[in-house]
Structures are given as structure tokens and as C-alpha cells.
Design a protein around this motif. Structure first.
Motif, PDB file in Angstrom:
ATOM      1  N   GLU A  27      -5.858  42.055 -13.816  1.00  0.00           N
ATOM      2  CA  GLU A  27      -6.714  41.297 -12.910  1.00  0.00           C
ATOM      3  C   GLU A  27      -6.430  39.809 -13.085  1.00  0.00           C
ATOM      4  OE1 GLU A  27     -10.761  42.228 -13.597  1.00  0.00           O
ATOM      5  OE2 GLU A  27     -10.570  44.357 -13.085  1.00  0.00           O
ATOM      6  N   GLY A  28      -6.296  39.107 -11.962  1.00  0.00           N
ATOM      7  CA  GLY A  28      -6.046  37.679 -12.030  1.00  0.00           C
ATOM      8  C   GLY A  28      -5.520  37.158 -10.715  1.00  0.00           C
ATOM      9  N   PRO A  29      -5.127  35.896 -10.684  1.00  0.00           N
ATOM     10  CA  PRO A  29      -4.581  35.324  -9.456  1.00  0.00           C
ATOM     11  C   PRO A  29      -3.237  35.946  -9.118  1.00  0.00           C
ATOM     12  CG  PRO A  29      -4.303  33.812 -11.298  1.00  0.00           C
ATOM     13  CD  PRO A  29      -5.149  34.930 -11.801  1.00  0.00           C
ATOM     14  N   ALA A  30      -2.782  35.721  -7.904  1.00  0.00           N
ATOM     15  CA  ALA A  30      -1.505  36.281  -7.473  1.00  0.00           C
ATOM     16  C   ALA A  30      -0.341  35.664  -8.233  1.00  0.00           C
ATOM     17  CB  ALA A  30      -1.326  36.076  -5.967  1.00  0.00           C
ATOM     18  N   HIS A  31      -0.461  34.370  -8.555  1.00  0.00           N
ATOM     19  CA  HIS A  31       0.612  33.664  -9.270  1.00  0.00           C
ATOM     20  C   HIS A  31      -0.008  32.629 -10.195  1.00  0.00           C
ATOM     21  CE1 HIS A  31       3.577  35.421  -6.535  1.00  0.00           C
ATOM     22  NE2 HIS A  31       2.777  35.076  -5.543  1.00  0.00           N
ATOM     23  N   LEU A  32       0.676  32.375 -11.310  1.00  0.00           N
ATOM     24  CA  LEU A  32       0.258  31.309 -12.220  1.00  0.00           C
ATOM     25  C   LEU A  32       1.481  30.923 -13.040  1.00  0.00           C
ATOM     26  CD1 LEU A  32      -3.163  31.309 -14.074  1.00  0.00           C
ATOM     27  CD2 LEU A  32      -1.319  29.677 -14.443  1.00  0.00           C
ATOM     28  N   VAL A  33       1.996  29.737 -12.793  1.00  0.00           N
ATOM     29  CA  VAL A  33       3.253  29.302 -13.410  1.00  0.00           C
ATOM     30  C   VAL A  33       2.965  28.489 -14.664  1.00  0.00           C
ATOM     31  CG1 VAL A  33       5.355  27.939 -13.099  1.00  0.00           C
ATOM     32  CG2 VAL A  33       4.464  29.335 -11.204  1.00  0.00           C
ATOM     33  N   VAL A  34       3.680  28.822 -15.740  1.00  0.00           N
ATOM     34  CA  VAL A  34       3.584  28.062 -16.986  1.00  0.00           C
ATOM     35  C   VAL A  34       4.996  27.764 -17.471  1.00  0.00           C
ATOM     36  CG1 VAL A  34       1.363  29.060 -17.661  1.00  0.00           C
ATOM     37  CG2 VAL A  34       3.486  30.152 -18.396  1.00  0.00           C
ATOM     38  N   ASP A  35       5.123  26.731 -18.283  1.00  0.00           N
ATOM     39  CA  ASP A  35       6.396  26.405 -18.921  1.00  0.00           C
ATOM     40  C   ASP A  35       6.428  27.081 -20.284  1.00  0.00           C
ATOM     41  OD1 ASP A  35       7.170  24.815 -16.788  1.00  0.00           O
ATOM     42  OD2 ASP A  35       6.332  22.993 -17.655  1.00  0.00           O
ATOM     43  N   THR A  36       7.340  28.018 -20.461  1.00  0.00           N
ATOM     44  CA  THR A  36       7.355  28.782 -21.705  1.00  0.00           C
ATOM     45  C   THR A  36       8.718  29.435 -21.898  1.00  0.00           C
ATOM     46  OG1 THR A  36       6.121  30.432 -22.973  1.00  0.00           O
ATOM     47  CG2 THR A  36       6.515  30.932 -20.652  1.00  0.00           C
ATOM     48  N   ARG A  37       8.852  30.164 -22.991  1.00  0.00           N
ATOM     49  CA  ARG A  37      10.073  30.922 -23.285  1.00  0.00           C
ATOM     50  C   ARG A  37       9.831  32.365 -22.845  1.00  0.00           C
ATOM     51  NH1 ARG A  37       9.241  27.229 -27.400  1.00  0.00           N
ATOM     52  NH2 ARG A  37      11.042  25.885 -27.856  1.00  0.00           N
TER      53      ARG A  37
END
Length: 203
Positions: free
Chosen positions: A86-96
């Protein structure tokens, strides 16, 4: 260094043992020995993964965390488990990406080892992304919540990989998340089961 060297060198004799299984005349003995070899190989791979780590050498890049979690949850569902996201359709983070995938795969697998269902939630909270992994298992005694994050600590004492793992899944997840400037904590749910709360910076 010694543990890493021994773990790495065990791969070759284990491979030879697996190849020699076909020479055994007793099918029951074949299955029993194959199970033992599987267990040893899981121990070796988990130990090497822990000692090597998944972090600093992998470049940081923008990834869709929801898409990554969706892949992990769908895989669990394909394996016949009760898993939901469950959550938003997209969520961008800077990660490995590889480190994060391994961390969340370990957490979902751990939830399904002790429970029959897992619910993964994703939320944006100010400058953080918070991911929760909830299961309906027995939970963990409150005085053990910190201890189980340490390497080779297991609540299940039989040392059976099938029931208790090697004792590195949570540690690898915690280390990979910390490498990406995140935090991981455990909490028992009021309705039963365990909740894993992961917080990652948005950027």
C-alpha cells in the motif's frame, strides 16, 4: 578475514559433494545429503554477503522505491504468500538499488518465515520516506528487539536454517539501510505480530 576466506573456500568442496550425490544408490540418502548441502550453501552465502556488504561500491542513483517494493511483494505473491503493498503510485529516492533490494527482500522473507501474511506500506513524511513491513507472526520479546539486529543472533535455537535462518537477514538489512543514511527499528504490533519501520531520506 579468516571467516571470509573459509566461507569462500567452502564453495568448491560443497559443489563437488553435490555432483557426487548422483553416485549414491539410496534415493533417501541422496535427498538427506542434498538438504544438508543446501543448508551449508545458504550459510556460506549469507556469511559472505554479510562480510562483503552491499554498500559503498554501488553508485547512488534515483530509483522508484515503490516499484522496487512492488517487485518484491509480487515475487512473494507468486510464491503463494499473502503479501500486499500500500502506498503512492511512485516515490523516487536517491539510493543504492542493489543494497535496498537485498534489504527489503530480507525483511519481507523474514516476515513470511514467522507469519502467514505481510503488509508493506510506504509513506512520505516531510524529508523522509517511511516503509513499514507488518506481519502476523508471534512478534519478538521486547527485551530482544535490539539483540536480533546483531549478527548471528537467532530467537529460534535449533540452528535449523528452514525455521530460523542463519541469523544474518536482519543484520544485512540494517547495515544496507544504514549505508544509505536510513534507519531500521523493530516494534511489536498491538494486535500481534511484528512491525519493521524503515526511514530513508528523500534525497
Amino acid at each position: 578475514q579468516a571467516l571470509a576466506a573459509v566461507s569462500h573456500d567452502l564453495r568448491t568442496p560443497l559443489t563437488r559433494l553435490r555432483l557426487r550425490l548422483d553416485d549414491l544408490p539410496d534415493p533417501a540418502l541422496q535427498r538427506s545429503m542434498a538438504s544438508d548441502i543446501d543448508e551449508m550453501e545458504q550459510m556460506v552465502e549469507a556469511t559472505l554477503s554479510y562480510l562483503k556488504g552491499d554498500g559503498p561500491d554501488e553508485p547512488v542513483r534515483a530509483i522508484d522505491l515503490v516499484a522496487l517494493l512492488d517487485t518484491i511483494v509480487n515475487h512473494a505473491r507468486d510464491m503463494g504468500h499473502d503479501a500486499e503493498l500500500e502506498g503512492p503510485a511512485h516515490l523516487v529516492v536517491d539510493t543504492r538499488m542493489l543494497g535496498m533490494k537485498r534489504a527489503f527482500s530480507n525483511l519481507v522473507s523474514n516476515a513470511l518465515r514467522y507469519g502467514t501474511q505481510v503488509r508493506v506500506g510506504v509513506q512520505r513524511r516531510d524529508a523522509e520516506v517511511v516503509v513499514t513491513i507488518d506481519d502476523n507472526g508471534p512478534g519478538i520479546p521486547d527485551d530482544k528487539l535490539d539483540a536480533v539486529l546483531e549478527p548471528f543472533v537467532r530467537l529460534e535455537e535449533s540452528r535449523n536454517v528452514a525455521t530460523g535462518g542463519v541469523g544474518l537477514g536482519l543484520t544485512i538489512a540494517k547495515n544496507n539501510i544504514a549505508t544509505n543514511c536510513g534507519t531500521l527499528r523493530l516494534a511489536n504490533r498491538s494486535g500481534g505480530g511484528l512491525s519493521v519501520i524503515v526511514a530513508l531520506p528523500v534525497s
